[in-house]
Design a protein around this motif. Structure first.
Motif, PDB file in Angstrom:
ATOM      1  N   GLU A  75      71.324 137.634 123.541  1.00 30.85           N
ATOM      2  CA  GLU A  75      71.794 138.065 123.509  1.00 30.85           C
ATOM      3  C   GLU A  75      71.230 138.912 122.324  1.00 30.85           C
ATOM      4  OE1 GLU A  75      73.153 141.287 125.671  1.00 30.85           O
ATOM      5  OE2 GLU A  75      72.962 139.669 127.586  1.00 30.85           O
ATOM      6  N   ASN A  76      71.840 138.004 121.400  1.00 29.13           N
ATOM      7  CA  ASN A  76      70.953 138.365 120.054  1.00 29.13           C
ATOM      8  C   ASN A  76      71.714 137.121 118.943  1.00 29.13           C
ATOM      9  OD1 ASN A  76      74.570 138.945 119.678  1.00 29.13           O
ATOM     10  ND2 ASN A  76      74.345 140.162 121.171  1.00 29.13           N
ATOM     11  N   ALA A  77      70.838 138.038 117.817  1.00 21.02           N
ATOM     12  CA  ALA A  77      72.019 135.921 117.044  1.00 21.02           C
ATOM     13  C   ALA A  77      73.413 136.519 116.555  1.00 21.02           C
ATOM     14  CB  ALA A  77      70.479 136.654 115.613  1.00 21.02           C
ATOM     15  N   THR A  78      74.029 137.364 116.909  1.00 22.20           N
ATOM     16  CA  THR A  78      75.381 136.379 116.429  1.00 22.20           C
ATOM     17  C   THR A  78      76.159 135.856 117.970  1.00 22.20           C
ATOM     18  OG1 THR A  78      76.117 139.121 115.918  1.00 22.20           O
ATOM     19  CG2 THR A  78      78.013 138.082 116.447  1.00 22.20           C
ATOM     20  N   THR A  79      75.260 135.771 119.087  1.00 25.05           N
ATOM     21  CA  THR A  79      75.110 134.799 119.497  1.00 25.05           C
ATOM     22  C   THR A  79      75.201 133.481 119.804  1.00 25.05           C
ATOM     23  OG1 THR A  79      75.452 136.814 121.515  1.00 25.05           O
ATOM     24  CG2 THR A  79      75.364 134.984 122.372  1.00 25.05           C
ATOM     25  N   THR A 141      68.928 138.556 103.996  1.00 26.07           N
ATOM     26  CA  THR A 141      70.536 139.004 103.914  1.00 26.07           C
ATOM     27  C   THR A 141      70.243 140.001 104.859  1.00 26.07           C
ATOM     28  OG1 THR A 141      70.260 139.520 101.973  1.00 26.07           O
ATOM     29  CG2 THR A 141      70.765 137.062 102.461  1.00 26.07           C
ATOM     30  N   SER A 142      71.315 140.582 104.732  1.00 35.39           N
ATOM     31  CA  SER A 142      71.581 141.289 105.803  1.00 35.39           C
ATOM     32  C   SER A 142      71.401 142.742 104.732  1.00 35.39           C
ATOM     33  CB  SER A 142      72.981 142.202 106.432  1.00 35.39           C
ATOM     34  OG  SER A 142      73.699 142.886 107.426  1.00 35.39           O
ATOM     35  N   ALA A 143      72.227 142.948 103.921  1.00 33.42           N
ATOM     36  CA  ALA A 143      73.058 144.525 102.993  1.00 33.42           C
ATOM     37  C   ALA A 143      72.394 144.040 101.527  1.00 33.42           C
ATOM     38  CB  ALA A 143      74.234 144.157 103.092  1.00 33.42           C
ATOM     39  N   VAL A 166      70.751 127.980 110.478  1.00 35.79           N
ATOM     40  CA  VAL A 166      70.800 129.529 110.287  1.00 35.79           C
ATOM     41  C   VAL A 166      69.960 130.633 110.419  1.00 35.79           C
ATOM     42  CG1 VAL A 166      68.237 130.450 109.147  1.00 35.79           C
ATOM     43  CG2 VAL A 166      68.901 127.708 108.799  1.00 35.79           C
ATOM     44  N   ASP A 167      70.904 131.668 109.986  1.00 29.34           N
ATOM     45  CA  ASP A 167      70.865 132.533 110.917  1.00 29.34           C
ATOM     46  C   ASP A 167      69.686 133.663 110.225  1.00 29.34           C
ATOM     47  OD1 ASP A 167      71.385 135.323 111.247  1.00 29.34           O
ATOM     48  OD2 ASP A 167      73.104 136.184 110.496  1.00 29.34           O
ATOM     49  N   GLY A 168      68.872 134.165 111.652  1.00 32.12           N
ATOM     50  CA  GLY A 168      67.052 133.798 111.557  1.00 32.12           C
ATOM     51  C   GLY A 168      67.322 135.649 111.650  1.00 32.12           C
ATOM     52  N   ALA A 169      68.482 136.297 112.089  1.00 34.36           N
ATOM     53  CA  ALA A 169      68.300 137.584 112.652  1.00 34.36           C
ATOM     54  C   ALA A 169      66.874 138.681 112.325  1.00 34.36           C
ATOM     55  CB  ALA A 169      69.463 138.194 112.646  1.00 34.36           C
ATOM     56  N   HIS A 170      66.307 138.265 110.931  1.00 33.43           N
ATOM     57  CA  HIS A 170      65.861 139.312 110.416  1.00 33.43           C
ATOM     58  C   HIS A 170      64.185 138.784 110.228  1.00 33.43           C
ATOM     59  CE1 HIS A 170      67.879 142.949 110.034  1.00 33.43           C
ATOM     60  NE2 HIS A 170      68.822 142.190 109.036  1.00 33.43           N
ATOM     61  N   ALA A 171      64.088 137.787 110.601  1.00 29.44           N
ATOM     62  CA  ALA A 171      63.300 136.661 110.341  1.00 29.44           C
ATOM     63  C   ALA A 171      62.146 136.338 111.039  1.00 29.44           C
ATOM     64  CB  ALA A 171      63.808 135.442 109.786  1.00 29.44           C
ATOM     65  N   GLY A 189      68.483 133.039 116.001  1.00 31.30           N
ATOM     66  CA  GLY A 189      66.895 134.560 115.448  1.00 31.30           C
ATOM     67  C   GLY A 189      67.101 135.833 116.790  1.00 31.30           C
ATOM     68  N   ASN A 190      66.321 136.872 116.247  1.00 29.69           N
ATOM     69  CA  ASN A 190      66.187 138.074 117.126  1.00 29.69           C
ATOM     70  C   ASN A 190      65.413 139.046 117.532  1.00 29.69           C
ATOM     71  OD1 ASN A 190      69.190 139.361 117.837  1.00 29.69           O
ATOM     72  ND2 ASN A 190      69.310 140.115 115.569  1.00 29.69           N
ATOM     73  N   CYS A 191      64.599 138.898 118.755  1.00 24.53           N
ATOM     74  CA  CYS A 191      63.524 139.599 118.972  1.00 24.53           C
ATOM     75  C   CYS A 191      62.972 140.937 119.206  1.00 24.53           C
ATOM     76  CB  CYS A 191      62.637 138.691 119.905  1.00 24.53           C
ATOM     77  SG  CYS A 191      62.962 137.213 119.819  1.00 24.53           S
ATOM     78  N   HIS A 192      64.551 141.603 118.843  1.00 23.01           N
ATOM     79  CA  HIS A 192      64.884 142.876 119.086  1.00 23.01           C
ATOM     80  C   HIS A 192      64.789 143.531 117.875  1.00 23.01           C
ATOM     81  CE1 HIS A 192      69.173 141.378 119.643  1.00 23.01           C
ATOM     82  NE2 HIS A 192      69.226 142.236 118.455  1.00 23.01           N
ATOM     83  N   LYS A 193      65.039 142.861 116.738  1.00 21.50           N
ATOM     84  CA  LYS A 193      64.540 143.731 115.574  1.00 21.50           C
ATOM     85  C   LYS A 193      63.184 143.612 114.961  1.00 21.50           C
ATOM     86  CE  LYS A 193      69.479 142.231 113.503  1.00 21.50           C
ATOM     87  NZ  LYS A 193      69.944 143.656 112.972  1.00 21.50           N
ATOM     88  N   TRP A 194      62.487 142.474 114.036  1.00 23.75           N
ATOM     89  CA  TRP A 194      61.799 142.520 113.758  1.00 23.75           C
ATOM     90  C   TRP A 194      60.632 142.608 114.427  1.00 23.75           C
ATOM     91  CZ3 TRP A 194      60.764 145.804 109.856  1.00 23.75           C
ATOM     92  CH2 TRP A 194      61.734 145.751 108.950  1.00 23.75           C
TER      93      TRP A 194
HETATM   94  C1  LIG Z   1      71.763 138.677 108.990  1.00 24.75           C
HETATM   95  C2  LIG Z   1      72.474 139.626 109.983  1.00 24.75           C
HETATM   96  N1  LIG Z   1      72.709 138.276 110.955  1.00 24.75           N
HETATM   97  C3  LIG Z   1      73.153 139.224 112.743  1.00 24.75           C
HETATM   98  C4  LIG Z   1      72.568 139.739 112.719  1.00 24.75           C
HETATM   99  C5  LIG Z   1      73.034 140.167 113.452  1.00 24.75           C
HETATM  100  O1  LIG Z   1      71.799 140.966 114.181  1.00 24.75           O
HETATM  101  P1  LIG Z   1      73.148 141.099 116.584  1.00 24.75           P
HETATM  102  O2  LIG Z   1      73.896 142.019 116.584  1.00 24.75           O
HETATM  103  O3  LIG Z   1      71.472 141.096 117.091  1.00 24.75           O
HETATM  104  O4  LIG Z   1      73.905 139.938 116.524  1.00 24.75           O
HETATM  105  C6  LIG Z   1      72.446 141.069 111.691  1.00 24.75           C
HETATM  106  C7  LIG Z   1      72.764 142.524 111.919  1.00 24.75           C
HETATM  107  O5  LIG Z   1      71.705 143.401 111.105  1.00 24.75           O
HETATM  108  C8  LIG Z   1      71.613 140.644 110.552  1.00 24.75           C
HETATM  109  O6  LIG Z   1      71.867 141.645 109.458  1.00 24.75           O
END
Ligand SMILES: Cc1ncc(COP(=O)(O)O)c(C=O)c1O
Length: 348
Positions: A75-79, A141-143, A166-171, A189-194
């Motif tokens: 579902e998402n990178a967190t999962t 990274t996030s913030a 590796v957390d590639g959520a934004h990559a 990774g996430n496909c719903h971000k970039w």
């Molecule tokens: C570095 C990083 N990892 C993970 C996530 C989580 O993404 P998601 O909520 O789609 O799992 C984010 C969300 O902004 C993020 O910035």
């Protein structure tokens, strides 16, 4: 480009990074998949879905430089990070090394499994002990929105016998990925971000030697023998897979409208101008900044996000003393000017 998105035209949307935004035509493809599911749920889920998902997975795998069977939709990178953390079967006193710039939800994930050691990314390997089992690091990274040297980190970790996550959520789609070459044990990774797919489209890439140990987010029919990495992680009870099936349409849109050079240049330009206006120093060199740029505020401001939205209809995240601007294909110079105007008034 703005007209090709469903975003509220009244809002200056400078927060693509948090949840992404989907182009109208990609969203229509998503809704078409949902309608097909509704027309004949049994045919769709029981007969057609496995083949459709395998096709979508193959297209995504080609896009991120992976073999199709090494990657599964989540579902998402967190999962994905949760599944990786579980597969490591850590003991409470095992250590996982990470940076002090990680996404909060994933920090909580690791803290459920082990002792998470958070240090500046530059000194990651100074903190390896005999208890260190793995290295966890964000590609972007996030913030702080910084591109970390993940290739070098993975190489060093592997040479020390440490597992890499590796957390590639934004990559995905900010960077051209070659996951096979990167060689991380796990890449979420996430496909719903970039990539701008509908929300709920992520993936977990796992090196073959780990796949036997990876379970699904929940235990379901995919555990029936002969179970595989793909079956265990794909069969997740009754669910709407339309977001996954739309990933190929998102890739097609991305390829047709790839605008990253302009976006990166605008993000870096905005960063310079924001720092000048706010009177703060850039937090990192330009090379670490792509389509997101974080700038330091003169001091933490818990109300700034709300005031920018309520009074100026500018949507931009503020976390502590960091404000992060995102520049996606639909953003232009006028969006940056609107933010600068608002901040000029608020900081006058
Ligand atoms: C570095 C990083 N990892 C993970 C996530 C989580 O993404 P998601 O909520 O789609 O799992 C984010 C969300 O902004 C993020 O910035």
């Amino acid at each position: 480009m703005k007209d090709r998105f469903l975003l509220d035209p009244e809002v200056t949307f400078l927060n693509h990074g948090s949840f992404g935004a989907t182009p109208r035509e990609v969203f229509e493809r998503y809704q078409a998949w949902q309608l097909e599911l509704e027309r004949e749920p049994v045919d769709m889920i029981a007969r057609r879905l496995p083949g459709l998902l395998a096709d979508a997975r193959a297209e995504l795998a080609a896009f991120v430089g992976a073999r199709p069977d090494d990657l599964t939709f989540v579902e998402n990178a967190t999962t994905g990070v949760n599944m990786a953390a579980r597969a490591l079967a850590l003991r409470p006193d095992d250590e996982v090394l990470t940076t002090n710039l990680e996404y909060g939800a994933c920090v909580f994930t690791w803290q459920q499994h082990c002792r998470l050691v958070q240090v500046p990314w530059q000194e990651l390997f100074d903190h390896v002990t005999e208890r260190t089992k793995a290295v966890f690091v964000s590609h972007i990274t996030s913030a702080t929105a910084l591109v970390l040297p993940v290739e070098a980190i993975v190489r060093e970790a592997r040479s020390r016998g440490l597992t890499t996550v590796v957390d590639g959520a934004h990559a995905v789609a900010q960077l051209d990925l070659d996951l096979d070459a990167l060689g991380a044990d796990f890449y979420s990774g996430n496909c719903h971000k970039w990539l701008m797919a509908p929300k709920g489209a992520g993936f977990l890439h796992v090196r073959p030697e780990w796949q036997e140990r990876v379970g699904g987010a929940i235990v379901s029919w995919g555990y029936e023998e002969p179970a595989t990495f793909i079956s265990r992680t794909s069969l997740q009870g009754t669910r709407d897979s339309a977001a996954y099936l739309t990933v190929p349409a998102a890739i097609e849109f991305f390829r047709a409208h790839d605008d990253r050079e302009r976006c990166i240049a605008l993000a870096r330009e905005a960063r310079r101008e924001l720092c000048a206006l706010l009177g703060t120093e850039p937090i990192a060199p330009d090379e670490m900044v792509l389509q997101m740029a974080s700038v330091r505020l003169p001091e933490p401001d818990a109300t700034l996000n709300r005031r920018l939205f309520d009074d100026y209809r500018v949507e931009i995240p503020v976390q502590g003393d960091l404000m992060r601007i995102s520049i996606a294909a639909y953003n232009d110079r006028a969006d940056v000017d609107r933010l600068l105007f608002a901040l000029g008034e608020l900081y006058a």
